[in-house]
Design an enzyme around this catalytic site. Sequence first.
Site: not given
Length: 468
Positions: A221-223, A225-226, A243, A277
């Site tokens: 998902g998104s950076t 949220t990571g 990822e 992505c």
Amino acid sequence: MSDVGMLLKAITVGESTGRAIPDAATGETIGYAPVHTVADLDTTVERARERQPEWASRGHAERSRLLHLAADEIDAHAEELAVIIAREQGKPLNGAGARFEAAGCAAWIRNAADTTIEPEVLFEAEGTRSELHYVPLGVVAAIGPWNWPALIGIWQIAPSLRMGNAVVVKPSSYTPLSVLAVVELMNRHLPEGVLTVVAGNREVGSRIASHPKIDKIMFTGSTETGREIVRSSAHNLARLTLELGGNDPGIVLPGADAKVIAESLFWGIFINTGQTCAALKRLYVHDSVYDEVVAELKELAESTPMGHGTDEASLLGPLSTPQQFDIVSRLVADAVERGATIVTGGEAAPELGKNFFRTTIVTDIEDGAALVDEEQFGPVIPVIRYTDLEDAIVRANASEQGLGASVWGDPEEARKVAERIDSGTVWINQHGTLNPMVPFGGIKASGYGLEFGAHGLKSVAAPKVITV
């Protein structure tokens, strides 16, 4: 009832207790997904912990056998699964679309089942032998995205099960039906409790990240949220594979044949309508071939049919969500305000349905524009002219993200450039092609950890040294 209807009935709940899931192209309700709570998650994790030791004790051969049966089940219902994906996520049935995704689920399961990891002898001398083994972690949480919901779900699920873990899956709230369908098919052959879906909201996702009884988190998902997951998981030191997407650059070298590379270039950009992505997001083209490359891309953009996912003629679909449509619209509008040229597209296509944006080629644009610097995740490509290769390499490496990249032209010259690109994967004369045996993962803000093949299996297991 049709086969698709039967599969939907098996995974959906009633209107009074579920959440309506719309068709990406029409807004029509497909079905109602269960809405699980944090309490449901806690119960599921406890059950998974109880069932995991028995699953691990079955050994690699038996787990692989059952995974093959699960793959066969998906193959037997591939068309029903593909229709659910096409309607819920929006990708067309044909091309590298929903049928491709459904078939890929079975293929990746089989690959995980068949990949072997032998103990590695680290040291051996008279009277002493040290071996490195890989053993189950326990409970793996798989948090998936909405763009390839079933296939990316399998990338997380299959290796985790193969290595003897139990798996708790949290699908995107936008595309839960695709994941529920895959898990339903797999669970027709797996022991109860070792693979479970928790279809909840952000509160459930937050609880997963900090859950003291989850041993590993896999997230795509998104950076942003990571980073939240990293912070939340710190206190219990859950292992992570992240990822986090990318703003993948492509560099077209002088001397490249525009006609030869055009189709591969186009689909490297626009696979899944750009919602991938590792799709190509910004294209640097040498001045000597710039006009030819733009002309070839324009022709393909205008001739490739876009429509509803279940239309057999479609090869491109809608944006999956209204939110993503708004992001793409904003980035294109900003580019126009900056003086960029819309070669083709550049606007919504409401006559096709909800969330459709025409395939768009943008020129006369430079780094610093939001469309170049941000990941657009849609059917839009900024094409940036360059004259100095060194400058193009610097620009390609300037992004905080580093998932994928590609170089186009003479293979030998392209390889020299590829070695200088800061990216987890660099393709030459192709972009975004993945192989279940070849490890895949990003660097920088695109995350860390590897998936696929032996490296992917090791990432969902604990290394254990045995010295005799």
